[in-house]
Design an enzyme around this catalytic site. Structure first.
Site, mmCIF file in Angstrom:
data_model
loop_
_atom_site.group_PDB
_atom_site.id
_atom_site.type_symbol
_atom_site.label_atom_id
_atom_site.label_comp_id
_atom_site.label_asym_id
_atom_site.label_seq_id
_atom_site.Cartn_x
_atom_site.Cartn_y
_atom_site.Cartn_z
ATOM 1 N N HIS A 284 27.236 47.608 34.091
ATOM 2 C CA HIS A 284 28.193 46.919 33.245
ATOM 3 C C HIS A 284 29.020 47.888 32.417
ATOM 4 O O HIS A 284 29.663 47.479 31.464
ATOM 5 C CB HIS A 284 27.463 45.976 32.265
ATOM 6 C CG HIS A 284 26.769 44.846 32.932
ATOM 7 N ND1 HIS A 284 25.571 44.982 33.572
ATOM 8 C CD2 HIS A 284 27.109 43.540 33.045
ATOM 9 C CE1 HIS A 284 25.190 43.822 34.059
ATOM 10 N NE2 HIS A 284 26.099 42.927 33.763
ATOM 11 N N GLU B 295 33.962 36.462 42.884
ATOM 12 C CA GLU B 295 35.112 37.310 42.526
ATOM 13 C C GLU B 295 36.024 37.465 43.724
ATOM 14 O O GLU B 295 37.240 37.364 43.612
ATOM 15 C CB GLU B 295 34.644 38.689 42.057
ATOM 16 C CG GLU B 295 34.253 38.765 40.587
ATOM 17 C CD GLU B 295 32.943 38.085 40.305
ATOM 18 O OE1 GLU B 295 32.215 37.775 41.265
ATOM 19 O OE2 GLU B 295 32.619 37.866 39.133
#
Lengths: 362, 517
Positions: free
Chosen positions: A159, A90
């Site tokens: 998450h 990322e």
């Protein structure tokens, strides 16, 4: 912004309207429906078609058609130069996308969920958000960071976090939170066309939901203004301000409240930064009572900001303390029963509205 | 000079040969192998040609891996099963299997790749310590004009650093970073690039900007954060940036510029420009995750970018022995599939040659190149540092005097008859005077106006910032004594709320839109 968008789109109007419309060409005059997923896909498709500088980047966006199928069909249509499957980094691909934006391309970076954006947050804040200011206007960063944000179903603590408040603190960023398909299309298009860096927070559970959609929304020049909230339901007794999935919950709560004689006004914030303070305040001045709803952790959240701005600007109009509904102050548990208790439910919103209306004891 | 590009064949050769010929001949052999590989310019292919097909994948063009760089078709190729045979340069045939993770040649010997090399990665240099050309050296010829310009810039950079450092010590500016000891890297690399190449610096590369035409006055203005600063006083001193010179504004965060450069290089490739991206960073910066991701990505996306690492031995107080255990930085590039070279960073001619060649490779072959320039950070990390606390003053002094890159290059141009002591003293005193004057002017100038506090947060100023600006001006007007005299308050906001600064002229594609907020 809208004017510029329209002017440009008029030149493109001769271009074919994208699959979204052809898929939905109805032969009756009944309202058309579109899922949020299709809305996002069509918006990306149209913007990529209109501007060759727009390109997509992210994990699984190409061959896999998108981890949530938002980018379905785009690799085949635009090729691997414009739809990049990235290695798992990322920080790396965000940095690279920002560099591409520095030099003039318009990347749309997908985070598989915004939880993973934390690994890239330095590039989002220090390289993207602050660059225009630090470079005295020499470096503009027309980038969009998008992906699912907030709780899904049974995905646990790492998450499920909502990052709206995190990104909304930073000057230089714009933060958008679409709710329905109209929001998804209009705000994503606006985000891609905007020369500033935009964080576009979607919601995984809303992807599959279908919403009615008008012809105006289906037009490829459709665009919503950034920084304007929408009154989803007009009311006069209490204002409920929410974003993303909680807008749906608030609307359901409003139906329940109606049976008890409470006429709730539901505001779909659409834009967390800039926050549409004037719409919120106008509504509170009308109803005199406010409930804020978010799925995120309560401390330093969007509700806190809304409460502060209402107290600053419309204190005299408040007839009751502001009620703040948020997720539980715990990392999201996995077990379904626990998860249900950790996020706001419709009943929580109903109870809060009643408390604000002094119809129940706190 | 030999650029090494690793593919799996080289590992195999080295391992097989090691057992046969012993390690002493290894270096030479591997150099030949590497160089041979590089000369073969069609060797983009990582995957060996296949002879069988998996039924469900269809049969893509077997030559697609050579012409297109499409990750699509390459991926399909790699999943083809079946046994492949490699023909190794020394004529041996071994069984090769193409796993999706890479082609492998099997070996019954258990060979660990050593953590440290038998021979260190050689360092390319052309001038010896006395600035004399080493015989049989390979280098790119430099004209007298360029060489003299290079030298003048190096000397100017030295003087600039000395004077600004002093100014900070005198309290006239708040902060400064010097480039002492690294002038050759700065100037020689800049000289080998074109003005279209986009530069992503760390903060020890003002020489690149100097070469490109940033004036001494502009440097001074930024350091003093005055009204003429094209950075509008937004940043600490020495954080220069100039679109005009294709030099991206310096950001203090370490190594973030490395992936930025790759992204920009990708854009350049998509625009098919005859230009590359260049980024600089130190030995410490290579520990950041961004370095890893950027090199990896650059190799995968085949982007025209030059990575220049100034391995100057120190990251503030951290010596390289605490920073990494690899044999320097160039070998890491190799690990990512990036062609790399180690260069004597204090040899301006070698730096020039390496960067010149790297640029050609990057632009023509669409590939990243890593250049490790070994040097020494003679100055302190910044004005907030006193490096005698962690290294000996003798060491610093030795590098400053005996290994000064500026002196070394001067000796070379003097040998060529292009420079003399008169030119030297003339240059030094002229630059010094210009700088002192620039500082005086910069110091006396007004600071940026109030409106510059609120602009550029976004493309268009949002309403809440405009309101805040209005409030600030009202407060200043009410309490002028509390407000510094050298910061202009400038235009008052008119009654209708629209001031001169509330009009944007936006050129959006071909539409000229005048947007009154």
């Amino acid at each position: 912004m809208l004017g510029i968008a329209r002017q440009k789109m008029l030149e493109q109007s001769s271009k074919k309207i994208r699959p979204a419309v052809s898929m939905l060409r109805n032969y009756s005059s009944a309202a058309k429906e579109m899922t949020v997923r299709t809305a996002l896909n069509s918006a990306l498709d149209e913007e990529m078609s209109a501007d060759s500088k727009v390109f997509l980047m992210g994990e699984e966006v190409g061959e896999y058609q998108g981890a949530y199928k938002i980018t379905k069909g785009l690799l085949d249509k635009y090729g691997p130069e414009r739809v990049l499957d990235t290695p798992i980094t990322e920080a790396g691909f965000t940095g690279i996308a920002v560099g591409a934006a520095y030099y003039g391309l318009k990347p749309v970076v997908e985070f598989m969920t915004f939880n993973f954006s934390m690994q890239a947050i330095d590039h989002i804040i220090n390289s993207a958000a602050k660059s225009n200011y630090m470079s005295a206007g020499q470096i503009s960063v027309p980038i969009v960071f998008r992906g699912p944000n907030g709780a899904a179903a049974g995905v646990g603590a790492q998450h499920s976090q909502c990052y709206a408040a995190w990104y909304a603190t930073c000057p230089g960023l714009k933060v958008l939170t679409p709710y329905n398909s109209e929001d998804a299309r209009g705000l994503l298009k606006a985000a891609i066309r905007d020369p500033d860096p935009v964080v576009f927070l979607e919601n995984e559970l809303l992807y599959g939901e279908s919403f009615p959609i008008s012809d105006e929304v289906l037009d490829s020049s459709f665009c919503l203004p950034i920084g304007k909230a929408k009154i989803e339901r007009k009311g006069k007794h209490v204002t409920i301000a929410a974003y993303s999935k909680m807008v749906g919950y608030s609307l359901k709560a409003a139906e329940i409240l109606e049976k008890d004689g409470i006429d709730a006004e539901v505001i779909n914030l659409r834009s967390i930064r800039p926050l549409d303070r004037s719409t919120i305040n106008d509504s509170v001045r009308k109803t005199n009572r406010l409930v804020t709803v978010e799925e995120a952790f309560p401390q330093h959240g969007v509700g806190a900001e809304i409460c502060a701005c209402v107290v600053e600007e419309s204190f005299a109009y408040l007839d009751a303390p502001v009620e703040r509904i948020a997720g539980a102050d715990v990392p999201m548990p996995y077990a379904a029963n626990l998860e249900r208790m950790a996020v706001p439910q419709v009943e929580d919103i109903v109870r809060a509205a009643k408390r604000a209306c002094y119809r129940s004891v706190p | 000079m030999a650029f090494c590009s690793r593919n799996s064949r080289n590992i195999i050769i080295i391992n097989l040969l090691k057992s046969k010929v012993g390690s002493s001949r290894l270096m030479k052999l591997s150099r030949v192998c590497c160089y041979g590989t590089c000369l073969n310019s069609t060797n983009h292919c990582r995957f060996l040609p296949s002879t069988t097909t998996l039924p469900q994948l269809g049969n893509p063009d077997p030559n697609s891996h050579k012409k297109g760089h499409s990750p699509c078709s390459q991926r399909f190729q790699s999943t083809k099963s079946g046994q492949q045979f490699a023909s190794l340069p020394n004529g041996e045939h071994s069984q090769v299997l193409d796993f999706p993770g890479g082609n492998v040649v099997f070996s019954p010997e258990m060979q660990f790749l050593s953590e440290s090399p038998n021979v260190y990665n050689p360092c390319y240099r052309v001038l010896d310590d006395n600035g004399q050309l080493i015989s049989n050296s390979v280098f790119v010829q430099v004209s007298e004009e360029i060489a003299v310009k290079m030298y003048s810039n190096m000397a100017t950079l030295q003087i600039l650093d000395t004077i600004f450092y002093e100014a900070q010590r005198q309290g006239r500016i708040s902060f400064y970073v010097t480039t002492i000891g690294e002038e050759a890297i700065n100037i020689a690399s800049a000289a080998a690039l074109t003005s279209d190449d986009v530069v992503f610096p760390q903060y020890r590369e003002p020489g690149v900007l100097l070469w490109r035409g940033f004036t001494l006055q502009e440097f001074a203005n930024q350091c003093f954060g005055n009204k003429a600063d094209n950075g509008k006083g937004r940043q600490m001193p020495a954080h220069y940036g100039s679109n005009k010179h294709n030099y991206f504004t310096i950001s203090s965060t370490i190594a973030t510029q490395i992936p930025h450069a790759v992204g920009a290089a990708y854009s350049l490739k998509m625009d098919k420009k005859d230009a590359c991206a260049v980024t600089y960073f130190g030995d410490g910066g290579t520990s950041e995750g961004d370095f890893h991701a950027a090199l990896n990505f650059a190799a995968v996306t085949e982007s025209p970018v030059i990575f220049i690492c100034r391995n100057n031995g120190w990251a503030i107080s951290t010596p390289t022995s605490d920073q990494f255990r690899s044999d320097g930085i160039a070998v890491r590039g190799q690990a990512y599939g990036v062609r790399s070279i180690r260069v004597d960073g204090n040899d301006a001619l070698a730096m020039y040659s390496a960067v010149h060649t790297a640029r050609e490779m990057a632009v023509n072959e669409h590939r990243p190149i890593l250049i490790e320039a070994v040097t020494y950070r003679v100055g302190h990390h910044s004005t907030s540092d006193d490096s005698t606390k962690y290294r000996s003053a003798d060491e610093i002094e030795w590098w400053r005097m005996a290994r000064d890159p500026v002196t070394r290059f001067r000796k070379w141009i003097e040998t060529n008859g292009w420079w003399g002591s008169e030119a030297e003293s003339q240059l030094r005193s002229s630059i010094r005077n210009q700088l002192l004057q620039a500082i005086q002017i910069a110091e006396r100038a007004e600071k940026p106006p109030v409106k510059d506090l609120f602009r550029d947060v976004y493309n268009n100023i949002p309403s809440h910032l405009r309101e805040q600006e209005k409030l600030v001006r009202e407060t200043i007007n009410k309490h002028p004594k509390d407000y510094p005299a050298d910061v202009p308050v400038d235009v008052a906001v008119k009654d209708d709320g629209v001031s001169v600064y509330d009009v944007d002229v936006i050129v959006h594609d071909d539409d000229l839109i005048i947007h009154v907020r």
